[in-house]
Design an enzyme around this catalytic site. Structure first.
Site, PDB file in Angstrom:
ATOM      1  N   ARG A 156      40.863 -25.585 -54.372  1.00 36.74           N
ATOM      2  CA  ARG A 156      39.961 -26.542 -55.019  1.00 36.74           C
ATOM      3  C   ARG A 156      38.652 -26.697 -54.244  1.00 36.74           C
ATOM      4  O   ARG A 156      37.561 -26.723 -54.834  1.00 36.74           O
ATOM      5  CB  ARG A 156      40.657 -27.904 -55.141  1.00 36.74           C
ATOM      6  CG  ARG A 156      41.757 -27.908 -56.166  1.00 36.74           C
ATOM      7  CD  ARG A 156      42.679 -29.080 -55.967  1.00 36.74           C
ATOM      8  NE  ARG A 156      43.542 -28.869 -54.806  1.00 36.74           N
ATOM      9  CZ  ARG A 156      44.824 -29.178 -54.753  1.00 36.74           C
ATOM     10  NH1 ARG A 156      45.398 -29.741 -55.772  1.00 36.74           N
ATOM     11  NH2 ARG A 156      45.535 -28.936 -53.666  1.00 36.74           N
ATOM     12  N   ILE A 157      38.747 -26.801 -52.908  1.00 36.05           N
ATOM     13  CA  ILE A 157      37.522 -27.022 -52.119  1.00 36.05           C
ATOM     14  C   ILE A 157      36.663 -25.753 -52.104  1.00 36.05           C
ATOM     15  O   ILE A 157      35.442 -25.815 -52.257  1.00 36.05           O
ATOM     16  CB  ILE A 157      37.879 -27.500 -50.697  1.00 36.05           C
ATOM     17  CG1 ILE A 157      38.625 -28.844 -50.773  1.00 36.05           C
ATOM     18  CG2 ILE A 157      36.630 -27.624 -49.827  1.00 36.05           C
ATOM     19  CD1 ILE A 157      39.268 -29.296 -49.467  1.00 36.05           C
ATOM     20  N   ILE A 202      35.544 -25.378 -42.137  1.00 37.81           N
ATOM     21  CA  ILE A 202      35.879 -26.773 -42.465  1.00 37.81           C
ATOM     22  C   ILE A 202      37.368 -26.888 -42.787  1.00 37.81           C
ATOM     23  O   ILE A 202      37.804 -27.885 -43.347  1.00 37.81           O
ATOM     24  CB  ILE A 202      35.057 -27.318 -43.664  1.00 37.81           C
ATOM     25  CG1 ILE A 202      35.213 -26.422 -44.900  1.00 37.81           C
ATOM     26  CG2 ILE A 202      33.609 -27.511 -43.293  1.00 37.81           C
ATOM     27  CD1 ILE A 202      34.781 -27.095 -46.188  1.00 37.81           C
ATOM     28  N   ARG A 246      40.779 -25.705 -40.764  1.00 37.26           N
ATOM     29  CA  ARG A 246      41.612 -26.207 -39.669  1.00 37.26           C
ATOM     30  C   ARG A 246      41.265 -25.443 -38.402  1.00 37.26           C
ATOM     31  O   ARG A 246      40.935 -24.256 -38.470  1.00 37.26           O
ATOM     32  CB  ARG A 246      43.105 -25.959 -39.944  1.00 37.26           C
ATOM     33  CG  ARG A 246      43.775 -27.011 -40.813  1.00 37.26           C
ATOM     34  CD  ARG A 246      43.956 -28.339 -40.054  1.00 37.26           C
ATOM     35  NE  ARG A 246      44.569 -29.349 -40.884  1.00 37.26           N
ATOM     36  CZ  ARG A 246      43.937 -30.172 -41.718  1.00 37.26           C
ATOM     37  NH1 ARG A 246      42.630 -30.116 -41.846  1.00 37.26           N
ATOM     38  NH2 ARG A 246      44.604 -31.069 -42.417  1.00 37.26           N
ATOM     39  N   GLU A 265      41.945 -29.703 -31.258  1.00 41.28           N
ATOM     40  CA  GLU A 265      41.070 -30.880 -31.324  1.00 41.28           C
ATOM     41  C   GLU A 265      41.873 -32.155 -31.047  1.00 41.28           C
ATOM     42  O   GLU A 265      43.081 -32.186 -31.302  1.00 41.28           O
ATOM     43  CB  GLU A 265      40.379 -30.952 -32.703  1.00 41.28           C
ATOM     44  CG  GLU A 265      41.330 -31.138 -33.870  1.00 41.28           C
ATOM     45  CD  GLU A 265      40.608 -31.077 -35.226  1.00 41.28           C
ATOM     46  OE1 GLU A 265      39.855 -30.120 -35.484  1.00 41.28           O
ATOM     47  OE2 GLU A 265      40.831 -32.001 -36.013  1.00 41.28           O
ATOM     48  N   HIS A 275      35.455 -33.263 -37.223  1.00 46.15           N
ATOM     49  CA  HIS A 275      36.429 -33.289 -38.330  1.00 46.15           C
ATOM     50  C   HIS A 275      36.113 -34.442 -39.306  1.00 46.15           C
ATOM     51  O   HIS A 275      36.927 -35.351 -39.492  1.00 46.15           O
ATOM     52  CB  HIS A 275      37.864 -33.416 -37.785  1.00 46.15           C
ATOM     53  CG  HIS A 275      38.903 -32.940 -38.752  1.00 46.15           C
ATOM     54  ND1 HIS A 275      40.089 -32.362 -38.363  1.00 46.15           N
ATOM     55  CD2 HIS A 275      38.936 -32.968 -40.111  1.00 46.15           C
ATOM     56  CE1 HIS A 275      40.815 -32.059 -39.431  1.00 46.15           C
ATOM     57  NE2 HIS A 275      40.145 -32.409 -40.503  1.00 46.15           N
TER      58      HIS A 275
HETATM   59  C1  8YV Z   1      41.390 -35.668 -42.898  1.00 44.39           C
HETATM   60  C2  8YV Z   1      41.639 -33.227 -43.577  1.00 44.39           C
HETATM   61  O1  8YV Z   1      40.332 -36.480 -42.584  1.00 44.39           O
HETATM   62  O2  8YV Z   1      42.593 -33.881 -45.630  1.00 44.39           O
HETATM   63  C3  8YV Z   1      42.601 -33.087 -44.694  1.00 44.39           C
HETATM   64  O3  8YV Z   1      43.401 -32.121 -44.656  1.00 44.39           O
HETATM   65  O4  8YV Z   1      41.512 -32.385 -42.782  1.00 44.39           O
HETATM   66  C4  8YV Z   1      40.771 -34.430 -43.458  1.00 44.39           C
HETATM   67  O5  8YV Z   1      40.246 -34.736 -44.709  1.00 44.39           O
HETATM   68  C5  8YV Z   1      42.265 -35.588 -41.683  1.00 44.39           C
HETATM   69  O6  8YV Z   1      43.262 -34.639 -41.765  1.00 44.39           O
HETATM   70  C6  8YV Z   1      42.870 -36.959 -41.421  1.00 44.39           C
HETATM   71  O7  8YV Z   1      44.061 -37.200 -42.071  1.00 44.39           O
END
Ligand code: 8YV
Length: 332
Positions: A161-162, A242, A244, A273, A291
């Site tokens: 989706r992203i 963006i 992981r 991180e 993040h």
């Molecule tokens: C979160 C993210 O802010 O949704 C995800 O997978 O990486 C981020 O949007 C982060 O994981 C905090 O829960």
């Protein structure tokens, strides 16, 4: 004498929006962490004793060991779309429901991916540091020249989706040629909607002017971009992560940035991180953010609400909105 509560007992492992917490408190017996203390794995286990459910963020690990030590736990609701902090097979086998928070963050995260791409390709962080340091004395023809976004080739690794949101922005907004690689090819209609062409990984690496990574983290995607892949990219290319930490070999990336093997990188996520590889902190041609791709108030509120709604559905109706597994057994 106090009688034990008959309400399900929930742990909210990090600070969340007070209004979302208040909703949970109206239905459940809640232990919260509004002080936002960082708990060790052992402390999380201790706090989960006697709890039926937990609201986690991406920072808390739900491991096989934790599941074994918390026999009453029945649901873990993640306030994140990614759920690599969950040992999903162990949850499934031990009858624990997992949920994530998809969809509500798609557009916000795609906005940020695009912003990071633009900041990186147009050297915004590097030039701002230069200005703040008082080094700007005169104009010159090649000062902080970056590379164009419009009309360039946008590569996307991971077309969920992203990824599709980023592709749409590039194609419709900036007239980019969009190529992508994914485990599964999108159907023709979806490809047309974001103007994207499927290519193999080698083509993606060699042809992208700007490569954005949006794959979920797994053993399979660990260091999917390492020294070998960076060597295949254009020397003028921009890389944006963006997704992981761990998808990119950060040490190899720092070397590639320093040697000019690629032009620049924009990173919102890092291996290990919140620690950041020290070499990334000293190379100039990288934009670093902590993040925050999903960090708008509206979106973070929607993510917290979806995690809370999953807990409410589970205990009130016996189902969930956004499951990540189908537990094989019930812990009832
Ligand atoms: C979160 C993210 O802010 O949704 C995800 O997978 O990486 C981020 O949007 C982060 O994981 C905090 O829960």
């Amino acid at each position: 004498m106090t009688t034990p509560s008959s309400k399900p007992r929930i742990l909210v492992s990090r600070a969340i929006f007070p209004e979302v917490l208040a909703q949970l408190e109206s239905v459940f017996d809640v232990e919260h962490n509004q002080a936002d203390a960082l708990w060790s794995a052992q402390e999380l286990i201790t706090r989960l004793q006697g709890k039926d459910g937990v609201l986690t963020t991406g920072s808390e690990c739900i491991s096989a060991e934790l599941l074994q030590a918390c026999p009453q736990l029945r649901i873990c609701a993640n306030m994140a779309v990614g759920f690599n902090n969950f040992d999903v097979p162990a949850m499934t086998a031990s009858g624990v429901q997992g949920t994530n928070a998809p969809d509500v963050l798609t557009e916000t995260t795609a906005d940020f991916g695009f912003a990071l791409l633009m900041a990186t390709a147009r050297r915004m962080a590097e030039s701002e540091h230069f200005l703040r340091a008082g080094l700007w004395k005169r104009w010159s023809y090649d000062m902080f020249c970056g590379s164009d976004i419009h009309g360039a080739t946008l590569g996307i690794l991971g077309m969920g989706r992203i990824g599709q949101g980023i592709a749409r922005r590039g194609f419709h907004g900036f007239g980019m040629k969009v190529i992508y690689h994914n485990r599964r090819r999108l159907d023709a209609e979806m490809e047309a909607a974001c103007g994207a062409r499927y290519v193999d990984k080698a083509t993606l690496l060699t042809q992208s002017d700007h490569l954005v990574l949006v794959v979920p983290y797994s053993a399979e995607s660990h260091h999917v971009i390492g020294a070998k892949e960076l060597a295949q990219m254009k020397s003028t290319a921009t890389l944006v992560n963006i997704a992981r930490g761990g998808i990119v070999d950060d040490a190899a990336l720092a070397c590639a940035l320093r040697s000019g093997q690629i032009a620049a990188a924009g990173l919102d996520v890092f291996e290990g991180e919140p620690r950041v590889h020290p070499d990334l902190l000293t190379v100039p041609n990288v934009v670093l953010t902590p993040h925050i791709a999903s960090a708008t108030l509206a979106t973070r509120r929607a993510m917290a609400q979806l995690a809370a709604d999953n807990l409410l559905r589970f205990f009130v109706h016996g189902d969930v909105l956004t499951p990540v597994n189908t537990p094989v057994a019930s812990r009832n």
